[in-house]
Design a protein around this motif. Structure first.
Motif, PDB file in Angstrom:
ATOM      1  N   ASP A 107       1.293  -3.473   5.418  1.00 46.24           N
ATOM      2  CA  ASP A 107       1.023  -2.743   6.666  1.00 46.24           C
ATOM      3  C   ASP A 107      -0.201  -1.852   6.506  1.00 46.24           C
ATOM      4  N   CYS A 108      -0.246  -1.104   5.413  1.00 45.13           N
ATOM      5  CA  CYS A 108      -1.373  -0.207   5.146  1.00 45.13           C
ATOM      6  C   CYS A 108      -1.288   0.208   3.674  1.00 45.13           C
ATOM      7  N   PRO A 109      -2.256  -0.187   2.842  1.00 43.71           N
ATOM      8  CA  PRO A 109      -2.186   0.181   1.422  1.00 43.71           C
ATOM      9  C   PRO A 109      -2.071   1.687   1.201  1.00 43.71           C
ATOM     10  N   TRP A 110      -2.675   2.478   2.097  1.00 40.72           N
ATOM     11  CA  TRP A 110      -2.559   3.934   1.953  1.00 40.72           C
ATOM     12  C   TRP A 110      -1.114   4.390   2.196  1.00 40.72           C
ATOM     13  N   LEU A 111      -0.437   3.706   3.095  1.00 43.66           N
ATOM     14  CA  LEU A 111       0.983   4.001   3.335  1.00 43.66           C
ATOM     15  C   LEU A 111       1.788   3.739   2.064  1.00 43.66           C
ATOM     16  N   TYR A 112       1.468   2.637   1.369  1.00 44.07           N
ATOM     17  CA  TYR A 112       2.142   2.362   0.095  1.00 44.07           C
ATOM     18  C   TYR A 112       1.950   3.548  -0.852  1.00 44.07           C
TER      19      TYR A 112
ATOM     20  N   ALA B 144      -6.983   1.494   0.187  1.00 45.31           N
ATOM     21  CA  ALA B 144      -7.738   1.679   1.425  1.00 45.31           C
ATOM     22  C   ALA B 144      -6.794   1.720   2.620  1.00 45.31           C
ATOM     23  N   PRO B 145      -6.969   2.673   3.536  1.00 40.60           N
ATOM     24  CA  PRO B 145      -6.112   2.683   4.721  1.00 40.60           C
ATOM     25  C   PRO B 145      -6.384   1.494   5.635  1.00 40.60           C
ATOM     26  N   ASP B 146      -5.357   1.037   6.320  1.00 43.51           N
ATOM     27  CA  ASP B 146      -5.530   0.035   7.366  1.00 43.51           C
ATOM     28  C   ASP B 146      -5.183   0.724   8.683  1.00 43.51           C
ATOM     29  N   PHE B 147      -6.215   1.165   9.383  1.00 41.91           N
ATOM     30  CA  PHE B 147      -5.991   1.988  10.568  1.00 41.91           C
ATOM     31  C   PHE B 147      -5.317   1.229  11.712  1.00 41.91           C
ATOM     32  N   SER B 148      -5.320  -0.078  11.661  1.00 41.37           N
ATOM     33  CA  SER B 148      -4.681  -0.824  12.756  1.00 41.37           C
ATOM     34  C   SER B 148      -3.174  -0.556  12.797  1.00 41.37           C
ATOM     35  N   TYR B 149      -2.617  -0.103  11.665  1.00 40.51           N
ATOM     36  CA  TYR B 149      -1.165   0.136  11.642  1.00 40.51           C
ATOM     37  C   TYR B 149      -0.803   1.562  12.086  1.00 40.51           C
ATOM     38  N   CYS B 150      -1.796   2.447  12.174  1.00 36.01           N
ATOM     39  CA  CYS B 150      -1.507   3.869  12.448  1.00 36.01           C
ATOM     40  C   CYS B 150      -0.589   4.105  13.659  1.00 36.01           C
ATOM     41  N   PRO B 151      -0.789   3.446  14.792  1.00 36.84           N
ATOM     42  CA  PRO B 151       0.080   3.762  15.941  1.00 36.84           C
ATOM     43  C   PRO B 151       1.561   3.550  15.650  1.00 36.84           C
ATOM     44  N   ARG B 152       1.908   2.663  14.695  1.00 40.01           N
ATOM     45  CA  ARG B 152       3.328   2.387  14.401  1.00 40.01           C
ATOM     46  C   ARG B 152       3.816   3.097  13.142  1.00 40.01           C
ATOM     47  N   CYS B 153       2.935   3.871  12.513  1.00 38.60           N
ATOM     48  CA  CYS B 153       3.264   4.456  11.209  1.00 38.60           C
ATOM     49  C   CYS B 153       4.095   5.737  11.358  1.00 38.60           C
ATOM     50  N   ASP B 154       5.125   5.879  10.504  1.00 36.99           N
ATOM     51  CA  ASP B 154       5.972   7.084  10.517  1.00 36.99           C
ATOM     52  C   ASP B 154       5.179   8.342  10.191  1.00 36.99           C
ATOM     53  N   PHE B 155       4.060   8.173   9.468  1.00 37.89           N
ATOM     54  CA  PHE B 155       3.308   9.333   8.991  1.00 37.89           C
ATOM     55  C   PHE B 155       2.059   9.623   9.814  1.00 37.89           C
ATOM     56  N   LYS B 156       1.972   9.046  10.995  1.00 38.51           N
ATOM     57  CA  LYS B 156       0.712   9.134  11.740  1.00 38.51           C
ATOM     58  C   LYS B 156       0.327  10.566  12.119  1.00 38.51           C
ATOM     59  N   LEU B 157       1.319  11.467  12.193  1.00 39.86           N
ATOM     60  CA  LEU B 157       0.996  12.836  12.594  1.00 39.86           C
ATOM     61  C   LEU B 157       0.742  13.757  11.407  1.00 39.86           C
ATOM     62  N   ARG B 158       0.964  13.269  10.166  1.00 40.59           N
ATOM     63  CA  ARG B 158       0.706  14.139   9.017  1.00 40.59           C
ATOM     64  C   ARG B 158      -0.144  13.512   7.925  1.00 40.59           C
ATOM     65  N   CYS B 159      -0.434  12.224   8.042  1.00 42.93           N
ATOM     66  CA  CYS B 159      -1.301  11.570   7.055  1.00 42.93           C
ATOM     67  C   CYS B 159      -2.736  12.058   7.245  1.00 42.93           C
ATOM     68  N   GLU B 160      -3.357  12.482   6.148  1.00 47.18           N
ATOM     69  CA  GLU B 160      -4.712  13.034   6.258  1.00 47.18           C
ATOM     70  C   GLU B 160      -5.751  11.995   6.669  1.00 47.18           C
ATOM     71  N   ARG B 161      -5.414  10.694   6.505  1.00 46.90           N
ATOM     72  CA  ARG B 161      -6.356   9.640   6.887  1.00 46.90           C
ATOM     73  C   ARG B 161      -6.141   9.171   8.326  1.00 46.90           C
ATOM     74  N   SER B 162      -5.104   9.670   8.982  1.00 48.38           N
ATOM     75  CA  SER B 162      -4.744   9.150  10.293  1.00 48.38           C
ATOM     76  C   SER B 162      -5.669   9.663  11.382  1.00 48.38           C
TER      77      SER B 162
HETATM   78  S1  SF4 Z   1      -1.167   7.044   9.340  1.00 50.40           S
HETATM   79 FE1  SF4 Z   1      -2.064   6.957   7.256  1.00 50.40          FE
HETATM   80  S2  SF4 Z   1      -0.557   5.842   6.065  1.00 50.40           S
HETATM   81 FE2  SF4 Z   1      -0.069   5.481   8.193  1.00 50.40          FE
HETATM   82  S3  SF4 Z   1      -1.105   3.576   8.735  1.00 50.40           S
HETATM   83 FE3  SF4 Z   1      -2.515   5.255   9.259  1.00 50.40          FE
HETATM   84  S4  SF4 Z   1      -3.801   5.540   7.451  1.00 50.40           S
HETATM   85 FE4  SF4 Z   1      -2.017   4.332   6.826  1.00 50.40          FE
END
Ligand code: SF4
Length: 260
Positions: free
Chosen positions: A35-40, A237-255
């Protein structure tokens, strides 16, 4: 060629001298990495956790109640509902009326589930069983929700789903999680699954596909390659295409969706 083979072909192996020793890898880890290597990195290296939502809290509760119910081998609806109470996970911060409605919905799901089980001809072989199986330098880990033996003697791998986002048989046949569980069944216990099923308990539906073990070579190549890449990675590397569905979208520094 299936999507696993496509992914493996598109992601070259790291050079052998950059590959450290093997790692332990699960479906959830691979899913996060895909989904997103940064999420891993956040979830499995920095140990970030997400607070349960009402839907995920109910999902945890139902999984736990069903595990206990089948492990006990009891058969009454009353006992299933008692185990539901014992297993209840309260969603933090949810208003009381929402919690009450959620609780009633879960109890209703289990009453319907119990009626389906009463009429089922299959036998539950085991529930929530963990496997650990070597694959090259790596170890593959998983916990299978349930395995049934059908009346014709064949084995069915079942994954409970508590949401209503139903997929079809073709998706089940290609699903990474179900295929990993069928692989683990054979690799760890020498059991050959014949069927892969999603049991959508809230929708009273089971989606079943035949399992094709000839795809295990492709699966093993994919898991090995993904685990090699994760083990060798210095950056994720982050995959920004997953951000809208990511649990951490409001606190991930890359979001890009993180607030100020
Ligand atoms: S919010 Fe952060 S961890 Fe989640 S998909 Fe986006 S870049 Fe990846």
């Amino acid at each position: 060629m299936g999507w696993l083979a496509d992914w493996t072909a598109a992601h070259p192996a790291p050079p052998p001298h950059k590959r450290p020793a093997g790692i332990e890898v699960s479906y959830s880890q691979l899913r996060a990495f895909l989904d997103c290597p940064w999420l891993y990195r956040l979830r499995y290296q920095q140990r970030w956790r997400s607070a349960p939502t009402p839907a995920s809290a109910l999902g945890q509760t139902l999984h736990r109640a069903l595990e206990l119910y089948h492990a006990e081998g009891t058969s009454t609806a009353e006992r299933l509902l008692e185990l539901y109470e014992d297993s209840w996970v309260n969603p933090p911060g949810a208003p009381a009326p929402e919690v009450l409605a959620l609780h009633a919905r879960g109890a209703d799901v289990l009453r319907r589930y119990w009626r389906q089980e009463r009429d089922s001809k299959s036998k539950v072989e085991f529930v929530e069983r963990e496997f650990l199986a070597p694959l090259g330098p790596h170890t593959v880990r998983g916990i299978v929700d349930r395995v049934d033996r059908r009346p014709d003697g064949t084995l069915e791998v079942i994954d409970y789903k508590t949401h209503l986002d139903l997929k079809d048989e073709a998706a089940a046949a290609q699903d990474l999680q179900l295929r990993m569980y069928a692989w683990g069944l054979r690799a760890c216990w020498g059991l050959g699954a014949r069927w892969l099923s999603w049991r959508y308990v809230a929708a009273d539906r089971t989606v079943t596909a035949p399992y094709d073990p000839s795809g295990e070579e492709e699966l093993e190549a994919f898991i090995t390659r993904a685990a090699d890449i994760i083990a060798a990675a210095k950056t994720f590397a982050p995959d920004f295409s997953y951000c809208p569905r990511c649990d951490f979208k409001l606190r991930c520094e890359r979001s890009p969706l993180k607030g100020p």
